[in-house]
Design an enzyme around this catalytic site. Sequence first.
Site, PDB file in Angstrom:
ATOM      1  N   HIS A  43       0.845  -1.409  -0.934  1.00 18.84           N
ATOM      2  CA  HIS A  43      -0.185  -0.263  -0.270  1.00 18.84           C
ATOM      3  C   HIS A  43       0.947   0.961   0.281  1.00 18.84           C
ATOM      4  O   HIS A  43       0.834   1.831  -0.590  1.00 18.84           O
ATOM      5  CB  HIS A  43      -0.630   0.136   1.686  1.00 18.84           C
ATOM      6  CG  HIS A  43      -1.675   1.208   1.213  1.00 18.84           C
ATOM      7  ND1 HIS A  43      -3.194   1.444   1.446  1.00 18.84           N
ATOM      8  CD2 HIS A  43      -1.611   2.310   1.994  1.00 18.84           C
ATOM      9  CE1 HIS A  43      -3.626   2.301   1.335  1.00 18.84           C
ATOM     10  NE2 HIS A  43      -2.772   2.556   2.149  1.00 18.84           N
ATOM     11  N   GLU A  44       2.015   1.267   1.364  1.00 22.87           N
ATOM     12  CA  GLU A  44       2.614   2.299   1.196  1.00 22.87           C
ATOM     13  C   GLU A  44       3.570   2.959  -0.756  1.00 22.87           C
ATOM     14  O   GLU A  44       3.668   3.625  -1.040  1.00 22.87           O
ATOM     15  CB  GLU A  44       3.820   2.085   2.245  1.00 22.87           C
ATOM     16  CG  GLU A  44       2.602   2.464   3.519  1.00 22.87           C
ATOM     17  CD  GLU A  44       1.379   3.544   3.136  1.00 22.87           C
ATOM     18  OE1 GLU A  44       1.982   4.694   2.939  1.00 22.87           O
ATOM     19  OE2 GLU A  44       0.172   3.398   4.283  1.00 22.87           O
ATOM     20  N   HIS A 104      -5.533   7.496  -2.919  1.00 23.98           N
ATOM     21  CA  HIS A 104      -6.692   6.270  -2.261  1.00 23.98           C
ATOM     22  C   HIS A 104      -7.704   6.286  -3.378  1.00 23.98           C
ATOM     23  O   HIS A 104      -8.293   7.170  -3.785  1.00 23.98           O
ATOM     24  CB  HIS A 104      -7.201   6.706  -0.748  1.00 23.98           C
ATOM     25  CG  HIS A 104      -6.085   6.916   0.555  1.00 23.98           C
ATOM     26  ND1 HIS A 104      -6.007   7.408   1.134  1.00 23.98           N
ATOM     27  CD2 HIS A 104      -5.149   6.014   0.726  1.00 23.98           C
ATOM     28  CE1 HIS A 104      -4.888   7.223   2.265  1.00 23.98           C
ATOM     29  NE2 HIS A 104      -4.881   5.597   1.456  1.00 23.98           N
ATOM     30  N   TYR A 128      -9.220   2.266   1.905  1.00 24.30           N
ATOM     31  CA  TYR A 128     -10.158   3.107   2.799  1.00 24.30           C
ATOM     32  C   TYR A 128     -10.846   2.236   3.460  1.00 24.30           C
ATOM     33  O   TYR A 128     -11.845   1.295   3.176  1.00 24.30           O
ATOM     34  CB  TYR A 128     -11.015   3.835   3.646  1.00 24.30           C
ATOM     35  CG  TYR A 128     -10.447   5.035   3.819  1.00 24.30           C
ATOM     36  CD1 TYR A 128      -9.183   5.491   3.740  1.00 24.30           C
ATOM     37  CD2 TYR A 128     -10.687   6.516   4.244  1.00 24.30           C
ATOM     38  CE1 TYR A 128      -8.411   6.519   3.866  1.00 24.30           C
ATOM     39  CE2 TYR A 128     -10.217   7.930   4.478  1.00 24.30           C
ATOM     40  CZ  TYR A 128      -8.593   8.249   4.351  1.00 24.30           C
ATOM     41  OH  TYR A 128      -8.207   8.436   4.272  1.00 24.30           O
TER      42      TYR A 128
END
Length: 304
Positions: free
Chosen positions: A184-185, A194, A242
């Site tokens: 993800h990072e 996102h 999210y």
Amino acid sequence: MSLARKFSTVFVLLSLYFLKTSSRHVMPYVPDVLHPPLPDNYEIFNTTDISEGDVDPEMTPGLFQGDMALTNDLYNYWRVGIKWDAFPEKLWKNGIVPYTISPLYEPSDQVTILKAIKTINFMTCIKFVPWNEKTKDYLLIWPIKYPKGCWSFVGRFGGSQIVSLQPPDRSGPNCLGSEGRAIHELMHALGVFHEQSRWDRDKFVKIHEDNIIPRFKSNFDKQSLENTTYSFEYDYDSIMHYGKNFFSKSKGKPTITPKIGSHKIGQRRAMSKSDCLKLNDLYGCLDNVKTRRKYYNICNFMGL
């Protein structure tokens, strides 16, 4: 043994081999500047009103939308990923990303990070390569204590650029329980934003504003149609989405829920098919017939 587990085993073995061979070369120094200078208008949000015991490690940094160190020059120009025609300097040239991993990580955590790196290398034409100690721009993967948690700059910032991955501690696995949060990072560092920020997200999810901690409502802003690409459908399975309780006032009060079916959101296991295609599209891996066929097949086979 399933094919997926075989791939995972191969990644671990390769990672262990890499650690064994690379340990012969000691890092000559730790750069004095552990992250690029922050702009004057940059603010780390106060997160004292988030319950520390319940908070996701992507929320604790208190950066833009939780885990993105983002400057205003990018805010009005994003899409699924950075618009390279507007910000060509944010692109990692030729899809090559030099990196180095902090020696402060335990070997098992280094293996988790390397699994994330090798996954992206396999599933896309982007290539993370060990930093040669000469290249000016590179990722410095480091367990930053302040702001702690999982966070990254978005796209190539320049110089020694931090990707912060908080290691496991008594409170839990933090950013390194599996390779998913590292992926993800790293996707942020490659220029991906996102998923729930897309202009068309209201067709697919409901934002429960009354359940959001007031100071964090702006984290749920969406982008305009002009600044968004819709080459790929909205993806509930995206590793960039999210979770349903992000920035919630309290347990049992979701802040974002799917409108269609009973989809789960906020997984941090692996790239989805769409995540894989987005990355390949952003870096031109789908531009010719040969590579397009190759990476479409890989994404369909390996993506969630």
